[in-house]
Each structure stands twice: as structure tokens, then as C-alpha cells.
Design a protein around this motif. Structure first.
Motif, short mmCIF file in Angstrom:
data_model
loop_
_atom_site.label_atom_id
_atom_site.label_comp_id
_atom_site.label_asym_id
_atom_site.label_seq_id
_atom_site.Cartn_x
_atom_site.Cartn_y
_atom_site.Cartn_z
N PRO A 241 -46.58 9.01 4.53
CA PRO A 241 -45.48 8.77 4.70
C PRO A 241 -45.99 7.43 4.08
N VAL A 242 -46.84 7.04 4.73
CA VAL A 242 -46.60 4.93 5.25
C VAL A 242 -47.80 4.81 3.55
N VAL A 272 -43.08 17.86 -7.44
CA VAL A 272 -42.17 17.90 -7.60
C VAL A 272 -40.73 17.06 -8.23
N LYS A 273 -41.87 15.51 -8.85
CA LYS A 273 -41.00 14.57 -8.83
C LYS A 273 -40.26 14.67 -10.39
N GLU A 274 -41.08 15.39 -11.21
CA GLU A 274 -39.61 15.46 -12.39
C GLU A 274 -39.12 16.45 -12.38
N VAL A 275 -38.60 17.64 -11.46
CA VAL A 275 -38.02 18.02 -11.09
C VAL A 275 -36.34 17.73 -10.55
N ILE A 287 -32.81 10.54 -3.87
CA ILE A 287 -32.99 11.73 -3.28
C ILE A 287 -33.48 11.81 -1.77
N ASP A 288 -32.81 11.93 -0.77
CA ASP A 288 -33.71 11.70 0.47
C ASP A 288 -33.18 13.22 1.65
N LEU A 292 -37.10 11.51 3.35
CA LEU A 292 -38.24 11.41 2.50
C LEU A 292 -37.76 11.44 1.18
N ASP A 293 -38.20 10.13 -0.09
CA ASP A 293 -37.74 10.50 -1.61
C ASP A 293 -38.55 11.39 -2.02
#
Length: 341
Positions: A241-242, A272-275, A287-288, A292-293
């Protein structure tokens, strides 16, 4: 060794892309054409030969609409296949997967991601198997009537009685049990009971990123002992995540290979970005979940077109071609052939 050419020659299996969520939101008459114009070029650019399509029912449909939405999504996959017979095939056996790949068509495999639609009526799994489902996970982050998800690890829950019954039924149906998203105790319970291969369609290594969605070394070994495969997840928050990079992702691939064995690691990208972007109202913002974004990605890996970058990195590290081919798809094909009947 030439990475792009090797990637193009290999059979590439992606065991998790939530694209069916977007297909199912289109009008019925437009679903096949939308897949052909929007998703097929992306999958072709990534060299994908076999695409597992998870059927995930989001919060809008739980619990009352879960069965209806699950059936909508299954039907959408059938429409995609029926509307594009020259380009794709919905496959329910290892042989039909091989035939589709040999013919240059994209092999599609249906998977249940969570069993909200089943409740305690485990016999519905037989219905879904008749409709072409060949992989199933019992839950997502939360709780179903069969098991708890990994976000409920603090409960220490194993499978319910219905979950034990469901696992046995899946094995008789030739449907793969998928422990991605299953709680730690639930995963251990599955591994203690299973007599057929167990898989993790999209999970990474806990030893490198201590997130509850990832698998400890003992569980990696347990999946390998069952004859299964772990599809390494590309989502940045489960990789690093970093500082998420392709190199760090391949570290996870190498770790799984070193612990479970080279015959038990594959790719489960979870693009999943496009979803998230399409299903999130503009006013909601980022979206968190658990910090996590949902729209952040590893650079270059925001969709299937980036898959050759993974091959290029393992080539750079000096992997033998035979091992690269196993990770890209041959390990998954072996399990599909032995399980899908």
C-alpha cells in the motif's frame, strides 16, 4: 528471452476480473456488443486466453435481491458468449477450455464470488453448476450462511454446517472451492476437509503484506498440498500500500512459488479500477475501504493490457521459460482439466 513474444506465445489465464458487473448493468440487448467493443480489445491487448468471470453481488442487491442479481449476471455471461460465438466460448469442462484456446477464442469461466444467493439452500449450487458455474467462494468481506469473510477474522469462525455440506457438494459437482475472501479459520477448515484441489483465485502473500485478504505461508502450503493454485492479486493494497510496483507484485509471485511450489502459483489480477469508477456516483468521491482507495492501481496495471509487464519482469529476473508459462496459465489449466468435468 523476449518477454513480449513469450507472453504472446503463452496461454494466459486471469482468474479474477469483475468486468461482468459492468456487462450486467447494460441493457440486455447491448451486453454482447458492449463486451465485444469494450472488453475484448482490452483482454486481447493483455494476451488473455482464459478469463474467469466472478459473479459478485454488491451491497445494492443484498440480501433480498442477491439471487435475482446473481441470475442476471450469469445470464449476461451467456448472452456475451451467444452474441460473440466467433470470439468467445463459455466453458464448463477442461476440454472445452482447451478447445476454445486452440481455436483462438477467449475461454470464459463462471465463478461465484460470495454465495449470498444460496443462503442455506445448498442444493442451489447444483443449479448454478448446471448454468455453467465452475468456481465458488462462500463469502466476500462479510458473513453469509455458509462462512465468514476475512474481514470477520476476529470472530474465529469455521464453516457453518451448511458450509460443510456445500463444500462436499462442490466436490461432487466438479466446481472448484475458492478460499479467496474466506476467513482464516474458514480456510483452515476447508483445507482440513477437502478431498479435491482448493484454489485462491485472487490472493497475495501475507508474509510480504500483512492484510487479512492475503494468505499465510501455512495456508499457501495447504492449498499446494490439495493440488490447487494461488492466483496472485494485483490490487495495490494487498501488494504494497505504500510503494506498489510491478517489481513488488512479482516479489509476491516469487514468494508464493518459493513456499507453495512453482506448480501452484498463477495470476488473479482483480482489476477493479474501471468497475469502481463506473459504479460509483460522481458525488461520492474516492472509494475507501479499510483505508484503501479502490481506484488506485500499480502503475501500468490498471487493466488487462498491462499483463505483459509482469512477464517482462519475470524474464528480467531470469526465470526459465517453462516456469513462466506455468505461472501465466498452465498451472490453472492443469487444475481446470482435473476438476471441470
Amino acid at each position: 528471452m523476449d518477454g513480449p513474444n513469450l507472453h504472446a506465445r503463452a496461454t494466459v489465464v486471469d482468474t479474477h476480473n469483475d468486468l461482468l458487473m459492468l456487462v450486467a448493468r447494460r441493457p440486455d440487448h447491448d451486453q454482447a456488443a458492449y463486451f465485444r467493443s469494450h472488453w475484448l480489445p482490452q483482454l486481447s491487448a493483455g494476451g488473455v486466453n482464459v478469463q474467469v468471470l466472478p459473479v459478485f453481488v454488491d451491497d445494492d442487491f443484498r440480501p433480498e435481491g442477491a439471487l435475482r442479481q446473481t441470475l442476471r449476471m450469469v445470464e449476461a455471461a451467456h448472452r456475451v458468449a451467444a452474441g460473440n460465438p466467433d470470439a468467445v466460448a463459455l466453458c464448463s469442462t477442461g476440454a472445452t477450455v482447451d478447445e476454445a484456446v486452440a481455436a483462438g477464442r477467449l475461454a470464459l469461466v463462471l465463478a461465484l464470488e460470495g454465495c449470498e444467493a444460496v443462503g442455506t439452500d445448498t442444493g442451489l449450487l447444483e443449479t448454478f453448476a448446471r448454468l455453467g458455474v465452475r468456481m465458488a467462494s462462500f463469502t466476500h468481506f462479510g458473513r453469509t450462511a455458509l462462512a465468514d469473510g476475512s474481514a470477520e477474522d476476529a470472530a474465529g469462525s469455521r464453516l457453518t454446517a451448511a458450509g460443510v455440506e456445500a463444500l462436499a457438494l462442490l466436490e461432487t459437482l466438479g466446481v472448484l472451492m475458492d478460499v479467496s475472501h474466506l476467513s482464516a479459520a474458514g480456510t483452515d477448515h476447508v483445507l482440513s476437509l477437502a478431498t479435491r484441489p482448493v484454489v485462491a483465485s485472487h490472493s497475495s502473500a501475507y508474509a510480504l503484506c500483512a492484510h487479512h485478504r492475503n494468505l499465510t505461508d501455512e495456508r499457501l502450503k495447504g492449498i499446494a498440498a490439495s493440488g490447487g493454485v494461488v492466483g496472485v492479486n494485483f490490487f495495490y493494497g494487498f501488494v504494497d500500500p505504500v510503494d506498489p510496483t510491478v517489481e513488488r507484485l512479482v516479489d509476491h509471485v516469487e514468494h508464493v512459488a518459493s513456499v507453495a511450489g512453482i506448480d501452484h502459483v498463477g495470476l488473479g489480477p482483480d482489476f477493479v479500477k474501471e468497475v469502481f469508477e463506473q459504479l460509483t456516483p460522481p458525488a461520492v468521491g474516492a472509494i475507501d475501504f479499510e483505508g484503501l482507495d479502490g481506484r488506485r492501481t500499480i502503475p501500468g496495471l490498471d487493466g488487462p493490457h498491462g499483463l505483459p509487464l509482469v512477464t517482462a519482469e519475470v524474464v528480467r529476473r531470469g526465470w526459465p521459460e517453462a516456469d513462466i508459462r506455468k505461472v501465466l496459465g498452465e498451472n490453472w489449466l492443469r487444475v481446470f482439466r482435473s476438476t471441470f468435468v
